[in-house]
Design a protein around this motif. Structure first.
Motif, PDB file in Angstrom:
ATOM      1  N   SER A   7       0.835  -1.210   0.000  1.00 30.40           N
ATOM      2  CA  SER A   7       0.000   0.000   0.000  1.00 30.40           C
ATOM      3  C   SER A   7       0.869   1.259   0.000  1.00 30.40           C
ATOM      4  O   SER A   7       2.048   1.217   0.345  1.00 30.40           O
ATOM      5  CB  SER A   7      -0.897  -0.012   1.232  1.00 30.40           C
ATOM      6  OG  SER A   7      -0.069   0.011   2.377  1.00 30.40           O
ATOM      7  N   ASN A   8       0.265   2.334  -0.372  1.00 29.17           N
ATOM      8  CA  ASN A   8       0.982   3.602  -0.384  1.00 29.17           C
ATOM      9  C   ASN A   8       0.931   4.235   0.994  1.00 29.17           C
ATOM     10  O   ASN A   8      -0.138   4.408   1.571  1.00 29.17           O
ATOM     11  CB  ASN A   8       0.340   4.569  -1.389  1.00 29.17           C
ATOM     12  CG  ASN A   8       0.571   4.118  -2.816  1.00 29.17           C
ATOM     13  OD1 ASN A   8       1.484   3.332  -3.073  1.00 29.17           O
ATOM     14  ND2 ASN A   8      -0.245   4.599  -3.725  1.00 29.17           N
ATOM     15  N   THR A  23      10.219   3.856   5.733  1.00 30.51           N
ATOM     16  CA  THR A  23      10.063   4.360   4.373  1.00 30.51           C
ATOM     17  C   THR A  23      10.810   5.689   4.260  1.00 30.51           C
ATOM     18  O   THR A  23      10.788   6.487   5.195  1.00 30.51           O
ATOM     19  CB  THR A  23       8.573   4.562   4.055  1.00 30.51           C
ATOM     20  OG1 THR A  23       7.877   3.377   4.403  1.00 30.51           O
ATOM     21  CG2 THR A  23       8.359   4.885   2.597  1.00 30.51           C
ATOM     22  N   HIS A  47       3.652   9.299  -5.356  1.00 30.79           N
ATOM     23  CA  HIS A  47       3.283   8.442  -4.242  1.00 30.79           C
ATOM     24  C   HIS A  47       4.521   7.700  -3.739  1.00 30.79           C
ATOM     25  O   HIS A  47       5.526   7.588  -4.451  1.00 30.79           O
ATOM     26  CB  HIS A  47       2.215   7.433  -4.675  1.00 30.79           C
ATOM     27  CG  HIS A  47       2.735   6.431  -5.659  1.00 30.79           C
ATOM     28  ND1 HIS A  47       2.752   6.678  -7.008  1.00 30.79           N
ATOM     29  CD2 HIS A  47       3.288   5.207  -5.492  1.00 30.79           C
ATOM     30  CE1 HIS A  47       3.294   5.635  -7.633  1.00 30.79           C
ATOM     31  NE2 HIS A  47       3.634   4.733  -6.723  1.00 30.79           N
ATOM     32  N   ILE A  48       4.448   7.247  -2.511  1.00 32.35           N
ATOM     33  CA  ILE A  48       5.522   6.429  -1.941  1.00 32.35           C
ATOM     34  C   ILE A  48       4.883   5.196  -1.329  1.00 32.35           C
ATOM     35  O   ILE A  48       3.922   5.308  -0.564  1.00 32.35           O
ATOM     36  CB  ILE A  48       6.309   7.203  -0.863  1.00 32.35           C
ATOM     37  CG1 ILE A  48       6.874   8.495  -1.470  1.00 32.35           C
ATOM     38  CG2 ILE A  48       7.426   6.346  -0.293  1.00 32.35           C
ATOM     39  CD1 ILE A  48       7.468   9.421  -0.441  1.00 32.35           C
ATOM     40  N   LYS A  49       5.429   4.034  -1.706  1.00 37.15           N
ATOM     41  CA  LYS A  49       4.888   2.789  -1.155  1.00 37.15           C
ATOM     42  C   LYS A  49       5.552   2.481   0.169  1.00 37.15           C
ATOM     43  O   LYS A  49       6.679   2.907   0.445  1.00 37.15           O
ATOM     44  CB  LYS A  49       5.149   1.636  -2.128  1.00 37.15           C
ATOM     45  CG  LYS A  49       4.229   1.660  -3.334  1.00 37.15           C
ATOM     46  CD  LYS A  49       4.474   0.425  -4.193  1.00 37.15           C
ATOM     47  CE  LYS A  49       4.156   0.729  -5.638  1.00 37.15           C
ATOM     48  NZ  LYS A  49       5.168   0.239  -6.552  1.00 37.15           N
ATOM     49  N   GLN A  50       4.844   1.741   0.986  1.00 36.43           N
ATOM     50  CA  GLN A  50       5.363   1.291   2.276  1.00 36.43           C
ATOM     51  C   GLN A  50       6.723   0.619   2.091  1.00 36.43           C
ATOM     52  O   GLN A  50       6.862  -0.276   1.261  1.00 36.43           O
ATOM     53  CB  GLN A  50       4.361   0.292   2.861  1.00 36.43           C
ATOM     54  CG  GLN A  50       4.623  -0.127   4.265  1.00 36.43           C
ATOM     55  CD  GLN A  50       3.992   0.856   5.236  1.00 36.43           C
ATOM     56  OE1 GLN A  50       2.851   1.259   5.073  1.00 36.43           O
ATOM     57  NE2 GLN A  50       4.745   1.235   6.247  1.00 36.43           N
ATOM     58  N   GLU A  64       9.486   1.737   0.834  1.00 39.90           N
ATOM     59  CA  GLU A  64      10.282   2.141  -0.321  1.00 39.90           C
ATOM     60  C   GLU A  64      11.323   3.193   0.037  1.00 39.90           C
ATOM     61  O   GLU A  64      11.205   3.885   1.038  1.00 39.90           O
ATOM     62  CB  GLU A  64       9.338   2.776  -1.353  1.00 39.90           C
ATOM     63  CG  GLU A  64       9.172   1.999  -2.622  1.00 39.90           C
ATOM     64  CD  GLU A  64       8.416   2.811  -3.660  1.00 39.90           C
ATOM     65  OE1 GLU A  64       8.664   2.574  -4.834  1.00 39.90           O
ATOM     66  OE2 GLU A  64       7.587   3.670  -3.302  1.00 39.90           O
ATOM     67  N   GLU A  85       0.414   9.590  -0.501  1.00 42.27           N
ATOM     68  CA  GLU A  85      -0.094   9.903  -1.837  1.00 42.27           C
ATOM     69  C   GLU A  85      -0.257  11.402  -1.955  1.00 42.27           C
ATOM     70  O   GLU A  85      -0.897  12.025  -1.107  1.00 42.27           O
ATOM     71  CB  GLU A  85      -1.459   9.243  -2.048  1.00 42.27           C
ATOM     72  CG  GLU A  85      -1.381   7.773  -2.401  1.00 42.27           C
ATOM     73  CD  GLU A  85      -2.748   7.127  -2.376  1.00 42.27           C
ATOM     74  OE1 GLU A  85      -3.625   7.602  -3.115  1.00 42.27           O
ATOM     75  OE2 GLU A  85      -2.922   6.186  -1.605  1.00 42.27           O
TER      76      GLU A  85
END
Lengths: 309, 238
Positions: free
Chosen positions: B2-3, B190, B26-29, B31, B6
């Motif tokens: 999940s993001n 993250t 967006h940044i994903k969990q 990342e 966002e």
């Protein structure tokens, strides 16, 4: 020599009061860069409420030791001043926090005038004498005289200052206050609520100020609606002398100013051949203020005042 | 996955000057994402807005499923969002240890836990341990950056925003700091990394966005961008 010692002792008592009031100025300045000119009025309100409470207690016929009665009165007056300062900050300063520096300075003067006039409406224009709940006994100290009340004033002042030192240096709240003073934006990033810290600064300063007001009124045996103005200005001078924004500077500056003023009052008659009497003692605080501003604007322990002001 | 963050059509202005002209990313969990670009591209403004220091004039930021605007500024760190600001922003008149304690200000767990984390930071950066009781303002730039990162980690962040951690530092210090950043990411934090040093950022992160003039002009896999001709010309000086 006795006169010298006597004046030093008087100066220490006077200076204890200045130091406690000066802390209120310096703490607020250190955090939001505002000279809270209404602080002196908070001190006055503290003294006046205490007097009213003592008068009321004696009318109620309360028979308790003087110290207990005085503490009871202060349990009402000191929190009352803290609440007053809390709302003062919220109403008069918080909305102007992002305004230019001159704007809150003007509301500070406005609040000061309002409080002074309110006090005159409530307590009248004349002096209110401080009920003699405590039996003042003179104690001989190497030829000089000091009263039990004055000793108590000095001890309480020292305890308050130690307490404040502990709060600022050792507790989480104190560290957050210092962090906020260094950099509000980053302090906010740490999860520190800046509004809360600023409120607490005003509240703590007001508490110390109210206690100082009671000391002053008890020592002189009287108080009036104007006492905050002159006391405030002198304590402000003391804060500048010590280096405004610096808590230890305010303590040192207050004591030093009290001693300077007291010594000057003791010797001014001799020095000017009787031309100026000891009632000119008030000018010394301001002479000191001017000298400090000319020769060492950052004060004794201050740093970077020019950068901040 | 999940993001965690966002951002949709974000616009930020300084008065009449629009610094961010509608960016979406967006940044994903878990990342590591880099945000690169020239001076004045809007990178720091983006980070400051994400950290609640600036209010957007338009668009939407959703952090962990909640609109960012619904979280009070001083609660952001409690929600796991921490920023290491540009220029480090250490508290110069507090000691190193006190700075770390301030990093843990929002934490409600025991003093012993916090102390254990302080000790952990000292293990990562032994230099800080030597200076534990020294005023932070008296330390060198590299030491201050180590402190700034450690202080942010003290809040146990879920999303760590880093603004130019390499700025003005000697290569050997930069190396140490990026080593630590990679370690932190391995622990599940993250990361959103803003860097002038595009090469270093692209080598460190998995994905990247390239900003120019308040807009995102390129995005994609970090390794691919590293070999992209346009990126090489503009930001890698090759």
């Amino acid at each position: 020599m006795e006169i010298f010692l006597q004046q030093i002792l008087n100066g220490l008592v006077l200076g204890s009061v200045y130091a406690l009031v000066a802390l209120g100025y310096t703490m607020v300045y250190g955090i939001i860069g505002l000279i809270n000119f209404a602080h002196g009025e908070v001190v006055m309100v503290g003294a006046m409420i205490t007097i009213s409470m003592l008068t009321m207690f004696s009318a109620m016929g309360i028979q308790l030791p003087g110290v207990v009665v005085l503490l009871m009165a202060m349990m009402i007056s000191v929190p009352a001043c803290m609440i007053l300062a809390y709302f003062m900050e919220k109403v008069a300063y918080r909305p102007l926090r992002k305004a230019q520096k001159l704007a809150p300075l003007i509301t500070a003067i406005g609040i000061s005038i309002i409080l002074q006039n309110l006090a005159m409406m409530i307590w009248g224009r004349g002096f209110k004498s401080f009920p003699s709940v405590i039996d003042v006994e003179p104690i001989d100290f190497m030829g000089a005289t000091v009263t039990n009340l004055q000793i108590a004033i000095m001890i309480v002042a020292v305890l308050m200052m130690l307490g404040l030192w502990f709060l600022v240096e050792r507790t989480k709240l104190g560290k957050a206050m210092r962090a906020t003073a260094v950099n509000q934006e980053v302090a906010g990033l740490m999860g520190i609520s800046i509004n809360h810290i600023i409120s607490m600064t005003f509240v703590i300063g007001a508490g110390l100020g109210a206690i100082a007001g009671v000391m002053r009124a008890a020592n002189y045996g009287q108080a009036d609606a104007y006492m905050g103005a002159i006391l405030g200005l002198k304590a402000f001078s003391a804060a500048v002398l010590g280096g405004i924004g610096n808590i230890f500077g305010a303590m040192a500056g207050g004591i030093l100013l009290g001693v300077i003023e007291s010594l000057a009052a003791g010797y001014i008659g001799d020095l000017t051949g009787g031309f100026l009497g000891s009632h000119y003692q008030d000018i010394f605080a301001f002479i000191v203020l001017i000298l400090v501003l000319v020769f060492r604007p950052s004060g004794l322990l201050g740093e970077r005042v020019a950068e901040r002001a | 996955m999940s993001n965690i963050l966002e951002v949709k059509d974000l616009k930020v202005s300084y008065g009449a000057i629009q610094a961010i002209k509608g960016i979406t990313f967006h940044i994903k969990q878990g990342e590591m994402v880099a945000l690169i670009g020239a001076n004045g591209a809007g990178k720091t403004t983006t980070l400051k807005t994400l950290a609640g220091m600036l209010k957007p004039v338009g668009g939407e930021i959703v952090y962990m499923g909640k609109p960012l605007s619904s979280i009070k500024n001083y609660d952001l760190v409690r929600e796991g969002l921490a920023l290491v600001p540009e220029g480090r922003g250490i508290f110069g008149r507090l000691t190193v240890t006190e700075n770390l304690e301030m990093g843990a200000y929002s934490r409600t767990d025991s003093k012993a836990n916090i102390q254990a984390d302080i000790d952990r930071m000292f293990e990562i950066f032994p230099r800080l341990k030597e200076r534990a009781f020294q005023l932070a303002g008296t330390m060198s730039g590299g030491e201050q950056q180590m402190l700034a990162i450690s202080r942010a980690l003290m809040s146990k962040p879920k999303l760590l925003l880093l603004d130019e951690p390499s700025m003005g530092l000697a290569p050997i210090i930069v190396q140490k700091i990026f080593e630590t950043i990679r370690e932190v990411a391995k622990d599940g934090v993250t990361l959103l990394l803003v860097e002038q040093n595009a090469k270093l950022a692209l080598q460190t992160c998995q994905r990247a966005y390239v900003m120019d003039g308040g807009k995102i002009t390129l995005e994609g896999d970090a390794k691919e961008l590293l070999h992209d001709e346009a990126v090489q010309k503009a930001y890698l000086g090759e």
